[in-house]
Design an enzyme around this catalytic site. Structure first.
Site, PDB file in Angstrom:
ATOM      1  CG  HIS A 183      -2.066 -27.445 -37.106  1.00  0.00           C
ATOM      2  ND1 HIS A 183      -3.354 -27.265 -36.681  1.00  0.00           N
ATOM      3  CD2 HIS A 183      -1.825 -26.456 -37.999  1.00  0.00           C
ATOM      4  CE1 HIS A 183      -3.869 -26.226 -37.307  1.00  0.00           C
ATOM      5  NE2 HIS A 183      -2.973 -25.706 -38.113  1.00  0.00           N
ATOM      6  CD  GLU A 212       4.651 -21.755 -38.829  1.00  0.00           C
ATOM      7  OE1 GLU A 212       4.208 -22.893 -39.073  1.00  0.00           O
ATOM      8  OE2 GLU A 212       4.841 -20.896 -39.700  1.00  0.00           O
ATOM      9  CG  ASP A 213       1.522 -19.666 -35.403  1.00  0.00           C
ATOM     10  OD1 ASP A 213       2.517 -19.303 -36.045  1.00  0.00           O
ATOM     11  OD2 ASP A 213       0.460 -20.037 -35.940  1.00  0.00           O
ATOM     12  CG  ASP A 226     -21.421 -33.475 -68.164  1.00  0.00           C
ATOM     13  OD1 ASP A 226     -21.604 -32.264 -68.380  1.00  0.00           O
ATOM     14  OD2 ASP A 226     -20.359 -34.065 -68.411  1.00  0.00           O
ATOM     15  CG  ASP A 266      -3.262 -25.632 -41.709  1.00  0.00           C
ATOM     16  OD1 ASP A 266      -3.899 -24.904 -40.928  1.00  0.00           O
ATOM     17  OD2 ASP A 266      -2.189 -25.287 -42.254  1.00  0.00           O
ATOM     18  CG  HIS A 268      -6.722 -22.405 -37.723  1.00  0.00           C
ATOM     19  ND1 HIS A 268      -7.135 -22.761 -38.995  1.00  0.00           N
ATOM     20  CD2 HIS A 268      -5.427 -22.803 -37.630  1.00  0.00           C
ATOM     21  CE1 HIS A 268      -6.129 -23.337 -39.638  1.00  0.00           C
ATOM     22  NE2 HIS A 268      -5.085 -23.388 -38.835  1.00  0.00           N
TER      23      HIS A 268
HETATM   24 MN    MN Z   1      -2.895 -23.780 -39.248  1.00  0.00          MN
END
Ligand code: MN
Length: 326
Positions: free
Chosen positions: A92, A96-97, A279, A159, A68
């Site tokens: 990123h 948080e994790d 189209d 993300d 990820h």
């Molecule tokens: Mn993420």
């Protein structure tokens, strides 16, 4: 033969893990980045991230960081973002994790990277729950004000794009919630920021999630007509380039596919079958000057009859975002 030392000091023996090598390759395709220490800096972030996310798995069962965070960083590299943003992408999810803290990231990678990671973490904390369209606008404003730095939003897009493209592993109810949020908030925001390709990719992933049957049908029919469309586009562009060269105009001409979503939208809105949507392809002709643009248009209209109510002139009547091109 793998050097046993590579696990500990890969930069000394030149044996970096595969996902890292792929990332470096993507980043180095951007000639604008001239940084001799780049590989070392990326490795520092990669090592930090993989150590902190160690043991975490995605729903697919694959290791979280490599499947990820690194993918998000690769998307950012493809978008030709600067190294700070790419490192922000790698890290990123750390605040948080994982056990990693803002202070630690600031100390190791500097204030910029830390504030990007912090920004993305804060964005994750706001949740979009209302289904009303007008609420989506407010939510969008909120995102922008929380993000402050536009790069935070860009990381969030990467993300979201990656999460949407691996959404099949989520429980059905969560898939639905994420897809609706993407449709109501992220796709329109990408549009407003002029990220046309991102919007188009997000829209198609939303369609695939919420309306899998028509998506599959369109996919199949588009694939089966790929050759015909290519030949058709080539015929048109060849003759156009030839005609324009008589006026000393050298246009850049490219055929571009329409998104699944735009084709599906037309099928629904006009109650037509795929075969009746004419189209499914678009041709883009880019010239240098406004005069050349009208001359090209005149030439096209001699060969192809315009449909009155579908014809738009964004030079004479610019779009609300001020753009003269669509
Ligand atoms: Mn993420």
């Amino acid at each position: 033969m793998k050097n046993p030392l590579s696990k500990f000091v890969p930069f000394l023996v030149g044996e970096f893990p595969r996902p890292f090598q792929d990332l470096v390759k993507k980043v180095s395709q951007n000639e604008q980045i001239k940084n001799e220490n780049l590989e070392k800096e990326l490795w520092q972030a990669y090592e930090f991230g993989s150590r902190h996310h160690e043991g975490q798995k995605r729903r697919s069962g694959k290791p979280y960081f490599e499947n990820h965070c690194v993918e998000v960083a690769k998307i950012l590299a493809e978008w030709k973002m600067d190294p700070i943003t790419i490192i922000g992408g790698l890290l990123h999810d750390t605040i948080e994790d994982t056990e990693a803290t803002f202070q630690e990231i600031e100390k190791t990678f500097g204030a910029d990277v830390a504030s990007l990671v912090n920004g993305v973490t804060k964005l994750g904390g706001i949740s979009f729950s209302s289904r009303k369209a007008e609420q989506a606008g407010n939510f969008m404003k909120m995102l922008i004000s929380v993000a402050k730095d536009l790069r935070v939003i860009i990381i969030k897009f990467a993300d979201r794009l990656h999460n949407m493209s691996t959404i099949e592993y989520m429980p059905r109810i969560k898939q639905h919630r994420i897809a609706v949020e993407t449709r109501e908030v992220y796709a329109p925001l990408a549009h407003r920021l002029g990220m046309a390709k991102v919007k188009w990719k997000l829209d198609d992933l939303v369609l695939k999630t919420l309306n899998p049957e028509p998506y599959k049908e369109i996919e199949k029919k588009l694939k089966s007509s790929v050759k015909e469309r290519e030949i058709y586009i080539k015929n048109i562009t060849d003759s156009l380039v030839k005609e324009l060269s008589e006026y000393n105009i050298k246009p850049q001409v490219s055929g571009r596919p329409k998104s699944h979503t735009s084709i599906y939208g037309k099928m629904v809105k006009r109650g037509k079958a795929f075969e009746e949507i004419y189209d499914i392809l678009a041709i883009r002709v880019v010239v240098d000057k406004i005069e050349e643009c009208y001359l090209t248009l005149g030439m096209l209209h001699q060969n192809f009859k315009p449909i009155q109510e579908r014809f738009k002139d964004f030079i004479a009547t610019p779009k609300s975002n001020g753009r003269k091109i669509s």
